[in-house]
Write a protein that holds these residues in place. Structure first.
Motif, PDB file in Angstrom:
ATOM      1  N   VAL A 247       2.459  30.533  28.401  1.00 26.27           N
ATOM      2  CA  VAL A 247       3.031  30.248  27.332  1.00 26.27           C
ATOM      3  C   VAL A 247       3.904  31.533  26.783  1.00 26.27           C
ATOM      4  CG1 VAL A 247       2.616  29.833  24.574  1.00 26.27           C
ATOM      5  CG2 VAL A 247       1.227  28.994  26.293  1.00 26.27           C
ATOM      6  N   THR A 248       3.413  32.636  26.911  1.00 25.20           N
ATOM      7  CA  THR A 248       4.324  33.782  26.763  1.00 25.20           C
ATOM      8  C   THR A 248       5.241  34.244  27.635  1.00 25.20           C
ATOM      9  OG1 THR A 248       2.390  35.381  27.248  1.00 25.20           O
ATOM     10  CG2 THR A 248       2.429  34.543  25.110  1.00 25.20           C
ATOM     11  N   ALA A 249       5.027  33.892  28.957  1.00 24.36           N
ATOM     12  CA  ALA A 249       5.911  34.326  30.068  1.00 24.36           C
ATOM     13  C   ALA A 249       7.517  33.936  29.767  1.00 24.36           C
ATOM     14  CB  ALA A 249       5.268  34.175  31.353  1.00 24.36           C
ATOM     15  N   ASP A 250       8.083  34.822  30.362  1.00 26.79           N
ATOM     16  CA  ASP A 250       9.564  34.438  30.557  1.00 26.79           C
ATOM     17  C   ASP A 250      10.076  34.247  31.894  1.00 26.79           C
ATOM     18  OD1 ASP A 250      10.530  34.991  27.677  1.00 26.79           O
ATOM     19  OD2 ASP A 250       9.617  36.922  28.109  1.00 26.79           O
ATOM     20  N   ILE A 251       9.406  35.044  32.851  1.00 26.75           N
ATOM     21  CA  ILE A 251       9.686  35.175  34.288  1.00 26.75           C
ATOM     22  C   ILE A 251       7.982  34.943  35.073  1.00 26.75           C
ATOM     23  CG2 ILE A 251      10.419  36.373  36.342  1.00 26.75           C
ATOM     24  CD1 ILE A 251      12.145  38.037  34.243  1.00 26.75           C
ATOM     25  N   VAL A 252       8.347  33.814  35.723  1.00 24.41           N
ATOM     26  CA  VAL A 252       7.039  33.538  36.777  1.00 24.41           C
ATOM     27  C   VAL A 252       7.241  33.723  38.107  1.00 24.41           C
ATOM     28  CG1 VAL A 252       5.104  31.916  37.000  1.00 24.41           C
ATOM     29  CG2 VAL A 252       6.156  32.302  34.808  1.00 24.41           C
ATOM     30  N   ILE A 253       6.475  34.583  38.972  1.00 30.93           N
ATOM     31  CA  ILE A 253       6.525  34.708  40.368  1.00 30.93           C
ATOM     32  C   ILE A 253       5.286  34.115  40.966  1.00 30.93           C
ATOM     33  CG2 ILE A 253       7.248  36.139  42.310  1.00 30.93           C
ATOM     34  CD1 ILE A 253       9.203  36.083  39.897  1.00 30.93           C
ATOM     35  N   SER A 254       5.285  33.096  41.723  1.00 35.21           N
ATOM     36  CA  SER A 254       4.313  32.655  42.207  1.00 35.21           C
ATOM     37  C   SER A 254       4.287  32.459  43.687  1.00 35.21           C
ATOM     38  CB  SER A 254       4.164  31.234  41.817  1.00 35.21           C
ATOM     39  OG  SER A 254       2.583  30.426  41.996  1.00 35.21           O
ATOM     40  N   SER A 255       3.094  33.170  44.378  1.00 35.70           N
ATOM     41  CA  SER A 255       3.106  33.317  45.979  1.00 35.70           C
ATOM     42  C   SER A 255       1.762  33.330  46.324  1.00 35.70           C
ATOM     43  CB  SER A 255       3.900  34.650  46.093  1.00 35.70           C
ATOM     44  OG  SER A 255       3.213  35.643  45.441  1.00 35.70           O
ATOM     45  N   THR A 256       0.968  32.425  46.021  1.00 35.07           N
ATOM     46  CA  THR A 256      -0.430  32.366  46.487  1.00 35.07           C
ATOM     47  C   THR A 256      -0.494  31.409  47.729  1.00 35.07           C
ATOM     48  OG1 THR A 256      -0.997  30.375  45.668  1.00 35.07           O
ATOM     49  CG2 THR A 256      -0.869  31.862  44.059  1.00 35.07           C
ATOM     50  N   ALA A 257      -1.862  31.621  48.432  1.00 34.31           N
ATOM     51  CA  ALA A 257      -1.955  30.751  49.669  1.00 34.31           C
ATOM     52  C   ALA A 257      -2.713  29.645  49.346  1.00 34.31           C
ATOM     53  CB  ALA A 257      -2.796  31.672  50.313  1.00 34.31           C
ATOM     54  N   SER A 258      -2.370  29.012  48.169  1.00 37.64           N
ATOM     55  CA  SER A 258      -3.234  27.720  47.947  1.00 37.64           C
ATOM     56  C   SER A 258      -2.449  26.583  48.671  1.00 37.64           C
ATOM     57  CB  SER A 258      -2.786  27.337  46.200  1.00 37.64           C
ATOM     58  OG  SER A 258      -3.405  26.066  45.875  1.00 37.64           O
ATOM     59  N   PRO A 259      -3.291  25.718  49.253  1.00 39.75           N
ATOM     60  CA  PRO A 259      -2.938  24.435  50.059  1.00 39.75           C
ATOM     61  C   PRO A 259      -2.156  23.399  49.199  1.00 39.75           C
ATOM     62  CG  PRO A 259      -5.367  24.424  49.816  1.00 39.75           C
ATOM     63  CD  PRO A 259      -4.748  25.741  49.047  1.00 39.75           C
ATOM     64  N   THR A 260      -2.434  23.500  47.803  1.00 35.77           N
ATOM     65  CA  THR A 260      -2.013  22.431  46.896  1.00 35.77           C
ATOM     66  C   THR A 260      -1.368  23.142  45.827  1.00 35.77           C
ATOM     67  OG1 THR A 260      -4.068  22.294  45.798  1.00 35.77           O
ATOM     68  CG2 THR A 260      -3.632  20.585  47.645  1.00 35.77           C
ATOM     69  N   PRO A 261      -0.270  22.314  45.154  1.00 35.06           N
ATOM     70  CA  PRO A 261       0.220  23.217  43.834  1.00 35.06           C
ATOM     71  C   PRO A 261      -0.579  23.663  42.885  1.00 35.06           C
ATOM     72  CG  PRO A 261       1.517  21.131  44.455  1.00 35.06           C
ATOM     73  CD  PRO A 261       0.101  21.001  45.341  1.00 35.06           C
ATOM     74  N   ILE A 262      -0.418  24.847  42.265  1.00 37.22           N
ATOM     75  CA  ILE A 262      -1.444  25.058  41.247  1.00 37.22           C
ATOM     76  C   ILE A 262      -0.707  24.890  39.814  1.00 37.22           C
ATOM     77  CG2 ILE A 262      -2.094  27.090  42.663  1.00 37.22           C
ATOM     78  CD1 ILE A 262      -0.357  29.145  41.044  1.00 37.22           C
ATOM     79  N   LEU A 263       0.553  24.482  39.686  1.00 42.68           N
ATOM     80  CA  LEU A 263       1.188  24.060  38.518  1.00 42.68           C
ATOM     81  C   LEU A 263       1.775  22.692  38.830  1.00 42.68           C
ATOM     82  CD1 LEU A 263       3.172  27.201  37.384  1.00 42.68           C
ATOM     83  CD2 LEU A 263       1.059  26.614  36.787  1.00 42.68           C
ATOM     84  N   GLU A 264       1.164  21.659  38.164  1.00 37.95           N
ATOM     85  CA  GLU A 264       1.494  20.362  38.156  1.00 37.95           C
ATOM     86  C   GLU A 264       2.504  20.058  36.767  1.00 37.95           C
ATOM     87  OE1 GLU A 264       0.925  18.211  40.661  1.00 37.95           O
ATOM     88  OE2 GLU A 264      -0.894  19.039  41.687  1.00 37.95           O
ATOM     89  N   LEU A 265       3.168  18.817  37.035  1.00 38.63           N
ATOM     90  CA  LEU A 265       3.934  18.443  35.786  1.00 38.63           C
ATOM     91  C   LEU A 265       3.391  18.096  34.949  1.00 38.63           C
ATOM     92  CD1 LEU A 265       7.112  17.737  34.921  1.00 38.63           C
ATOM     93  CD2 LEU A 265       6.646  15.483  35.965  1.00 38.63           C
ATOM     94  N   GLU A 266       2.479  17.180  35.073  1.00 37.97           N
ATOM     95  CA  GLU A 266       1.590  16.587  33.526  1.00 37.97           C
ATOM     96  C   GLU A 266       1.026  17.600  32.997  1.00 37.97           C
ATOM     97  OE1 GLU A 266       2.371  13.667  32.237  1.00 37.97           O
ATOM     98  OE2 GLU A 266       3.734  13.454  33.854  1.00 37.97           O
ATOM     99  N   SER A 267       0.299  18.671  33.584  1.00 32.21           N
ATOM    100  CA  SER A 267      -0.589  19.646  32.915  1.00 32.21           C
ATOM    101  C   SER A 267       0.421  20.741  32.357  1.00 32.21           C
ATOM    102  CB  SER A 267      -1.493  20.235  33.895  1.00 32.21           C
ATOM    103  OG  SER A 267      -0.842  20.905  35.069  1.00 32.21           O
ATOM    104  N   PHE A 268       1.688  20.933  32.980  1.00 31.99           N
ATOM    105  CA  PHE A 268       2.551  21.747  32.600  1.00 31.99           C
ATOM    106  C   PHE A 268       3.438  21.608  31.294  1.00 31.99           C
ATOM    107  CE2 PHE A 268       6.747  24.206  32.679  1.00 31.99           C
ATOM    108  CZ  PHE A 268       6.111  25.542  33.176  1.00 31.99           C
ATOM    109  N   LYS A 269       3.771  20.118  31.155  1.00 32.20           N
ATOM    110  CA  LYS A 269       4.442  19.756  29.955  1.00 32.20           C
ATOM    111  C   LYS A 269       3.868  20.497  28.414  1.00 32.20           C
ATOM    112  CE  LYS A 269       6.287  15.666  31.626  1.00 32.20           C
ATOM    113  NZ  LYS A 269       6.431  14.029  31.787  1.00 32.20           N
ATOM    114  N   PRO A 270       2.557  20.203  28.331  1.00 30.82           N
ATOM    115  CA  PRO A 270       2.182  20.779  26.901  1.00 30.82           C
ATOM    116  C   PRO A 270       2.650  22.226  26.556  1.00 30.82           C
ATOM    117  CG  PRO A 270       0.626  19.468  28.080  1.00 30.82           C
ATOM    118  CD  PRO A 270       1.378  19.639  29.032  1.00 30.82           C
ATOM    119  N   PHE A 271       3.005  23.145  27.794  1.00 26.61           N
ATOM    120  CA  PHE A 271       3.335  24.568  27.412  1.00 26.61           C
ATOM    121  C   PHE A 271       4.564  24.374  26.778  1.00 26.61           C
ATOM    122  CE2 PHE A 271       0.546  25.177  31.666  1.00 26.61           C
ATOM    123  CZ  PHE A 271      -0.295  25.376  30.779  1.00 26.61           C
ATOM    124  N   LEU A 272       5.507  23.575  27.017  1.00 30.31           N
ATOM    125  CA  LEU A 272       6.900  23.580  26.719  1.00 30.31           C
ATOM    126  C   LEU A 272       6.907  23.588  25.045  1.00 30.31           C
ATOM    127  CD1 LEU A 272       8.776  21.305  29.061  1.00 30.31           C
ATOM    128  CD2 LEU A 272       8.530  23.979  29.142  1.00 30.31           C
TER     129      LEU A 272
END
Length: 457
Positions: A247-272
């Motif tokens: 919510v407070t970030a302006d720049i997000v750098i993501s580089s994990t080793a997760s086999p699946t997305p950690i940020l999904e569209l539906e769960s992300f929308k409420p942050f906007l």
């Protein structure tokens, strides 16, 4: 022995294909195990980064996997069609495979020409395979040669002078969104090497804050210390705090080793709504991707992945063209020398095996002749006859071998040694498993167990 490289990279396949074949963390260990179970007599190193997944393997000439077998194996393992895999992949053999590895190790095949991160990734891939006991004498020598050549290239050429990296290009993209960074909050999701490089460049822009979120708090803390982030600013947060930080970030750098997305569209929308339409720069440097691509279509969200960086990075190729040609010539000679060394040792063992085969035949025929002569001569004369026949057989074997072996001139770099080796095996029915070569690497300080139980050092 046959050396192969099979894989995909940023030139042959888009990120959505690369993420299907990627292997990191637990998945890498599992892929090595599965491969080893399917092809137990084959040496293997898997190199998997955000820009490539490549299988380097060495096997006896007639052993599995043949290339079609490998394609089918990987298609099943990664749940991708054989046709799609074939269309997106490259395959190199023998000297070409070695030369490809040399190009990768020196950064000539990287998205960023001359970048240094790839050498560390190759070392880790080699170490992982060694710990899994899938590195034998062939790949041990080849990877040691590649590591040594990469160090030599960087010390003697300007291939990495004034270099840029994924991190520096990420900053260039961020500058297209923001003119000033002193009031910007940076959130890094993941604490690996890519995060370190990217945050190093972003830190020089003096953002308001830099915060690291990682599943391992210890790794995040180590990275914060390496970057000299002020502890008073609480730069390391728990994974559970990521949503609030978005919510407070302006720049997000993501580089994990997760086999699946950690940020999904539906769960992300409420942050906007909570962000009140503030611009958000998202840089997804993970493969597989961490961020659902659909998020990039949202208002005031600017999402980039590793493939989006290529247009900027391509400019470095022209700047380093003069150094590239010098490197190419050097690496071609290294690959040729390495391949010749393997073939020479292979031939040396083949010749010894061939001599033993002929000696066995000679002894058998000598005994048959002695048995026939024993009825004609006394015991003493028979023993003398056997000695003469043994000497005769020894001289005959040497004369038979002299002509073909004179063609195997180890000092002739143009001799088709691989062809000669295959011909000897086929003509005399020699067993390749007993002639596995062992090459002495340029830099062999680390003792390494091979698949045959020997220690290489």
């Amino acid at each position: 022995m046959r050396i192969h490289m099979f894989g995909i990279n940023h030139r042959t396949a888009p990120v959505d294909i690369r993420e299907q074949l990627s292997a990191t963390g637990d998945s890498l260990a599992q892929d090595i195990t599965t491969f080893n179970e399917a092809f137990p007599n084959t040496e293997l190193v898997i190199l998997s980064t955000c820009n490539r997944t490549e299988y380097y393997f060495a096997r006896s000439t007639h052993e599995a996997p043949q290339i079609d077998e490998l394609r089918k194996f990987l298609a099943t393992l990664k749940q991708i069609s054989v046709d799609q895999l074939t269309a997106s992949s490259i395959h190199r053999e023998q000297q070409a495979a070695i030369q490809h590895l040399l190009h990768v190790a020196t950064g000539l095949d990287s998205m960023v020409i001359g970048e240094t991160e790839i050498l560390g990734q190759i070392k880790r891939a080699y170490e992982t395979a060694t710990q899994s006991n899938t590195v034998g004498p062939i790949l041990h020598g080849v990877f040691q040669e590649a590591i040594a050549a990469a160090k030599q290239i960087r010390s003697q050429t300007g291939i990495d002078s004034g270099r840029i990296s994924i991190g520096s290009v990420a900053v260039d993209f961020a500058r297209q969104i923001f003119a000033d960074f002193t009031d910007k909050n940076v959130l890094a999701i993941g604490a690996g090497e890519i995060a370190k490089v990217t945050l190093t460049h972003l830190r020089h822009l003096k953002p308001k804050s830099i915060c690291i979120v990682n599943r391992s708090v210890d790794n995040a803390t180590k990275l914060a210390e390496q970057l000299h982030l002020p502890a008073a600013n609480n730069p390391v947060r728990n994974w559970e705090q990521m949503n609030e930080l978005l919510v407070t970030a302006d720049i997000v750098i993501s580089s994990t080793a997760s086999p699946t997305p950690i940020l999904e569209l539906e769960s992300f929308k409420p942050f906007l709504k909570r962000r009140r339409n503030r611009p958000l720069f998202l840089l997804d440097l993970a493969v597989p991707r961490d961020i659902d691509p659909a998020i990039g279509s949202l208002t005031n969200v600017y999402l980039y992945n590793v493939d989006d960086l290529q247009s900027v990075i391509a400019e470095t190729h022209d700047l380093r063209a003069e150094h590239i040609q010098t490197c190419e010539s050097y690496l071609e000679q290294v690959a040729k020398t390495c391949m010749t060394q393997i073939n020479n040792r292979d031939l040396g063992q083949l010749v010894r095996q061939l001599r033993h085969r002929l000696q066995d035949i000679g002894q058998l025929e000598t005994q048959r002749t002695i048995n026939k002569l024993s009825a004609l001569y006394p015991h003493e004369e028979g023993a003398h006859a056997q000695k003469l026949l043994d000497e005769h057989t020894h001289r005959l074997i040497n004369k038979i071998l002299h002509m073909p072996l004179s063609q195997l001139d180890h000092n002739n770099p143009d001799a088709p040694l691989g062809f000669y080796a295959s011909a000897l095996r086929r003509l005399f029915d020699l067993d390749e498993q007993s002639t596995t070569p062992h090459i002495t690497p340029t830099n062999s300080q680390t003792p390494t167990p091979n698949r045959n139980g020997h220690s290489t050092s």
